[in-house]
Design a protein around this motif. Sequence first.
Motif, PDB file in Angstrom:
ATOM      1  N   UNK A  97      19.739 -48.429 128.014  1.00 27.80           N
ATOM      2  CA  UNK A  97      20.785 -48.230 127.016  1.00 27.80           C
ATOM      3  C   UNK A  97      20.106 -48.307 125.642  1.00 27.80           C
ATOM      4  N   UNK A  98      20.419 -47.377 124.762  1.00 26.44           N
ATOM      5  CA  UNK A  98      19.935 -47.486 123.378  1.00 26.44           C
ATOM      6  C   UNK A  98      21.149 -47.724 122.487  1.00 26.44           C
ATOM      7  N   UNK A  99      21.026 -48.738 121.661  1.00 21.78           N
ATOM      8  CA  UNK A  99      22.141 -49.107 120.798  1.00 21.78           C
ATOM      9  C   UNK A  99      21.616 -49.329 119.384  1.00 21.78           C
ATOM     10  N   UNK A 100      22.384 -48.878 118.415  1.00 28.54           N
ATOM     11  CA  UNK A 100      21.935 -49.020 117.026  1.00 28.54           C
ATOM     12  C   UNK A 100      22.505 -50.286 116.390  1.00 28.54           C
ATOM     13  N   UNK A 101      21.666 -50.916 115.599  1.00 28.59           N
ATOM     14  CA  UNK A 101      22.046 -52.154 114.907  1.00 28.59           C
ATOM     15  C   UNK A 101      21.624 -51.982 113.451  1.00 28.59           C
ATOM     16  N   UNK A 102      22.461 -51.335 112.692  1.00 28.56           N
ATOM     17  CA  UNK A 102      22.097 -50.956 111.329  1.00 28.56           C
ATOM     18  C   UNK A 102      23.090 -51.485 110.294  1.00 28.56           C
ATOM     19  N   UNK A 103      24.343 -51.085 110.425  1.00 28.16           N
ATOM     20  CA  UNK A 103      25.343 -51.482 109.417  1.00 28.16           C
ATOM     21  C   UNK A 103      25.595 -52.982 109.456  1.00 28.16           C
ATOM     22  N   UNK A 104      25.668 -53.517 110.664  1.00 24.71           N
ATOM     23  CA  UNK A 104      25.990 -54.949 110.781  1.00 24.71           C
ATOM     24  C   UNK A 104      24.964 -55.839 110.090  1.00 24.71           C
ATOM     25  N   UNK A 105      23.678 -55.698 110.396  1.00 21.08           N
ATOM     26  CA  UNK A 105      22.728 -56.620 109.737  1.00 21.08           C
ATOM     27  C   UNK A 105      22.693 -56.452 108.218  1.00 21.08           C
ATOM     28  N   UNK A 106      22.888 -55.205 107.741  1.00 22.83           N
ATOM     29  CA  UNK A 106      22.913 -55.035 106.279  1.00 22.83           C
ATOM     30  C   UNK A 106      24.193 -55.613 105.679  1.00 22.83           C
ATOM     31  N   UNK A 107      25.260 -55.639 106.462  1.00 24.00           N
ATOM     32  CA  UNK A 107      26.541 -56.164 105.970  1.00 24.00           C
ATOM     33  C   UNK A 107      26.588 -57.684 105.927  1.00 24.00           C
TER      34      UNK A 107
END
Length: 262
Positions: A97-107
Amino acid sequence: MTAQELMDHIFRWCDDNGEKDYSNTCDTVKCGDPSREIRKVAVTMTATVEVIRQAQQWGADLLIVHEPTFYDHFEKRLENDPVTKAKEELLAKTDMVIWRYHDHPHNKNKDMIGEGTVRMLGLQGKWINRHWAVNRLILDEPLTPRELAERFAKNGGNHVRVCGTLDEPCKTISLCLGTPRGVFEELQDPEVDVVFSGETSEWMLGEYARDAAALGFRKALMIIGHNPSEMGGMILLEKLIAKEFPELETKYFNCGEVYHSI
Ligand SMILES: [Fe+2]
Ligand SMILES: [Fe+2]
């Protein structure tokens, strides 16, 4: 634990007050079945072909990435594109599974990506939130841009380029990691000595910093490379998952820099 359960949990780490709107987030599953059970979790900045192969060989069930896999923020696939097709075929052969973790850590109230990079470099100082993905650090002990670049060099950023001031001790760093908006405004601010940037415009920001230093201002722009500028944040994520979920095996995969340096 399923991939979905882990991701739901680590998304909650970043939702400090529960008020953020994620109706249009890019932090979605990119391939694979989110309901699958996971045991091995790989973390990286970008799912490059090499990282996909390495993570698959390691036996990763889940690969968490910060950047897009298909050259578009929302992964809109290029039509009739042979590279896209070949990468899709590569992914079809894996069961990760590939999942993106971008907006959350910046938020996160204290941007996890910035925090991880500061930790990776071993910097101590006062943190100031500015705006989306842009923060400042006022160093307890001033460092020169050359010394700061050397710290990146020890941590996977081997081709940091510095415009402007090089050997004058600096105190206030603006963390414009990756490519956020408002980098030029940060560079212009008289309170800022050094701007960290993943990638930027040479004719505009680079020349501004060069002129500023030549005219006697303490001003430096450090162009770190996109992946090395943010990788500290994803290294921190891998450590946090390992700490909270000791039953999972976790590993950070360094996707390296996009450029060959000749
Ligand atoms: Fe980012
Ligand atoms: Fe980025």
